[in-house]
Design a protein around this motif. Sequence first.
Motif, PDB file in Angstrom:
ATOM      1  N   THR A  45       0.870  -1.181   0.000  1.00  0.00           N
ATOM      2  CA  THR A  45       0.000   0.000   0.000  1.00  0.00           C
ATOM      3  C   THR A  45       0.905   1.229   0.000  1.00  0.00           C
ATOM      4  O   THR A  45       1.751   1.386   0.892  1.00  0.00           O
ATOM      5  CB  THR A  45      -0.916   0.033   1.244  1.00  0.00           C
ATOM      6  N   GLU A  46       0.711   2.066  -1.000  1.00  0.00           N
ATOM      7  CA  GLU A  46       1.497   3.294  -1.097  1.00  0.00           C
ATOM      8  C   GLU A  46       0.804   4.374  -0.269  1.00  0.00           C
ATOM      9  O   GLU A  46      -0.370   4.681  -0.501  1.00  0.00           O
ATOM     10  CB  GLU A  46       1.580   3.710  -2.579  1.00  0.00           C
TER      11      GLU A  46
ATOM     12  N   ILE B 171      -3.559   2.667  -2.953  1.00  0.00           N
ATOM     13  CA  ILE B 171      -2.904   3.951  -2.679  1.00  0.00           C
ATOM     14  C   ILE B 171      -3.762   4.713  -1.666  1.00  0.00           C
ATOM     15  O   ILE B 171      -4.962   4.932  -1.902  1.00  0.00           O
ATOM     16  CB  ILE B 171      -2.740   4.793  -3.961  1.00  0.00           C
TER      17      ILE B 171
ATOM     18  N   ASP C 140       3.071  -1.154   4.192  1.00  0.00           N
ATOM     19  CA  ASP C 140       2.870   0.213   3.712  1.00  0.00           C
ATOM     20  C   ASP C 140       4.236   0.808   3.406  1.00  0.00           C
ATOM     21  O   ASP C 140       5.233   0.462   4.064  1.00  0.00           O
ATOM     22  CB  ASP C 140       2.225   1.084   4.790  1.00  0.00           C
TER      23      ASP C 140
ATOM     24  N   THR D   1       9.197   3.073  -0.789  1.00  0.00           N
ATOM     25  CA  THR D   1       8.560   1.951  -1.507  1.00  0.00           C
ATOM     26  C   THR D   1       9.562   1.228  -2.398  1.00  0.00           C
ATOM     27  O   THR D   1       9.592  -0.008  -2.441  1.00  0.00           O
ATOM     28  CB  THR D   1       7.382   2.475  -2.354  1.00  0.00           C
TER      29      THR D   1
ATOM     30  N   SER E  33       6.270   4.452   1.227  1.00  0.00           N
ATOM     31  CA  SER E  33       6.053   5.767   0.638  1.00  0.00           C
ATOM     32  C   SER E  33       7.135   6.028  -0.422  1.00  0.00           C
ATOM     33  O   SER E  33       8.331   5.952  -0.098  1.00  0.00           O
ATOM     34  CB  SER E  33       6.149   6.764   1.797  1.00  0.00           C
ATOM     35  N   ALA E  34       6.698   6.281  -1.639  1.00  0.00           N
ATOM     36  CA  ALA E  34       7.664   6.490  -2.731  1.00  0.00           C
ATOM     37  C   ALA E  34       8.641   7.589  -2.338  1.00  0.00           C
ATOM     38  O   ALA E  34       8.233   8.658  -1.851  1.00  0.00           O
ATOM     39  CB  ALA E  34       6.922   6.890  -4.002  1.00  0.00           C
TER      40      ALA E  34
ATOM     41  N   LEU F 113       1.879   6.955  -9.520  1.00  0.00           N
ATOM     42  CA  LEU F 113       1.916   5.760  -8.667  1.00  0.00           C
ATOM     43  C   LEU F 113       0.953   4.692  -9.188  1.00  0.00           C
ATOM     44  O   LEU F 113       1.270   3.494  -9.200  1.00  0.00           O
ATOM     45  CB  LEU F 113       1.563   6.139  -7.225  1.00  0.00           C
TER      46      LEU F 113
ATOM     47  N   ILE G 241       0.607  -0.126  -8.446  1.00  0.00           N
ATOM     48  CA  ILE G 241       0.414  -0.332  -7.000  1.00  0.00           C
ATOM     49  C   ILE G 241      -1.057  -0.690  -6.737  1.00  0.00           C
ATOM     50  O   ILE G 241      -1.954   0.000  -7.213  1.00  0.00           O
ATOM     51  CB  ILE G 241       0.823   0.942  -6.233  1.00  0.00           C
TER      52      ILE G 241
ATOM     53  N   VAL H 247       8.019   3.529  -9.579  1.00  0.00           N
ATOM     54  CA  VAL H 247       7.782   4.081  -8.240  1.00  0.00           C
ATOM     55  C   VAL H 247       8.929   5.026  -7.863  1.00  0.00           C
ATOM     56  O   VAL H 247       8.701   6.127  -7.361  1.00  0.00           O
ATOM     57  CB  VAL H 247       7.670   2.949  -7.181  1.00  0.00           C
TER      58      VAL H 247
END
Length: 307
Positions: free
Chosen positions: A25-26, A60, A246, A267, A248-249, A52, A57, A288
């Motif tokens: 999960t982003e 999001i 989880d 990510t 995060s880019a 994204l 993904i 990503v």
Amino acid sequence: MALSHRVARGVIARREEAVNSIRITEVGPRDGLQNELVRVPTDIKIQFINLLSAAGIPEIEVTSFVSPTWVPQLGDAAEVLHGITRRGGTIYSALVPNERGLDRALEAEVDKISVFVSATEGFSQRNTNGSIEQVLQRITPVITRAHLAGLPVRGYVSCIIRCPWDGAVDPAQVRRVCASLLEIGVDELDLGDTIGAAQPESLAQLYEVMASLVEPAATTLHLHDTNGQAIACVRRGLELGVRSFDASAGGLGGCPFAQGAPGNVATEVLLSAVKDAGFESGVDAQRVADAGRWMRQQLASACGASS
Ligand code: HMG
Ligand code: MG
């Protein structure tokens, strides 16, 4: 080949696929951007989420329907949800703290909501202006109404290892709050290491205490990378059986109400670690990484423009 053998092989293949598959999960557009000092323009947020989505993904977390007085950075939640190009197969979720937030989220046609509660009283007060019990009462009708509207509900528990206000957290307390969340009906538990205090061993101890309540495979792990331990914790999580993370880019992230809560685990770094460990995610790590770099450039130029 006999039919029964073909069926058996198919079942085994599907099992192996499930065992080797990791769900990502982003959370960059929500956890990342809620913490930025500069106000990111809505169209930049939309472009970020579209990039994204294009990386494949599956889920999001795009924004929060929290009070804009508390988190002005995400005051444009509805505009963001209306502006994005929804890719089939991607779930677009958002954080919801109360019924007012749920009304707004339903209006914006969110696919899934996340409610959130702390394992500790100190962070509960600072983050949500209420005790753990008050927050559980506040979100109970939110969960019921979300289900009536056909939406799945993720339940975050913050401060699973350490609280910036109350210090070390007893795993038994995390288990109690998780049990309460399951009782009031969340579909998924998300364990948040809000300030990035987890070490592989403290994580293992937590999962040992949680074992009588929920299997690791039924939880999502939400790691922040304060002390550079997030990837070691991902590896330990994989060994313990966790299959949902989880991230995060570009490693954006943090919570404005928790001092010392910098970015989520990046990510692209997470994707590389899970791949090295022999797992599949179906996500294009290069895309990503590009999206994260692009977003960081936007933030840098917004900072330049506002200074
Ligand atoms: P409160 O001030 O006690 O709420 O905040 P209130 O009901 O008294 O309302 C105050 C004002 O906000 C009122 O407006 C409400 O209408 C408005 P006024 O009458 O003053 O003009 N309001 C809202 N407006 C829009 N949408 C809403 C909403 N609710 C109230 N939903 C509240 C209580 C929970 C709302 C507040 O504390 C809040 O929004 N907190 C959210 C804080 C937050 O977003 N924190 C970061 C996310 S959690 C996190 O990052 C951890 C996580 O990543 C996992 C991990 O890492 O551990 C998930
Ligand atoms: Mg977080």
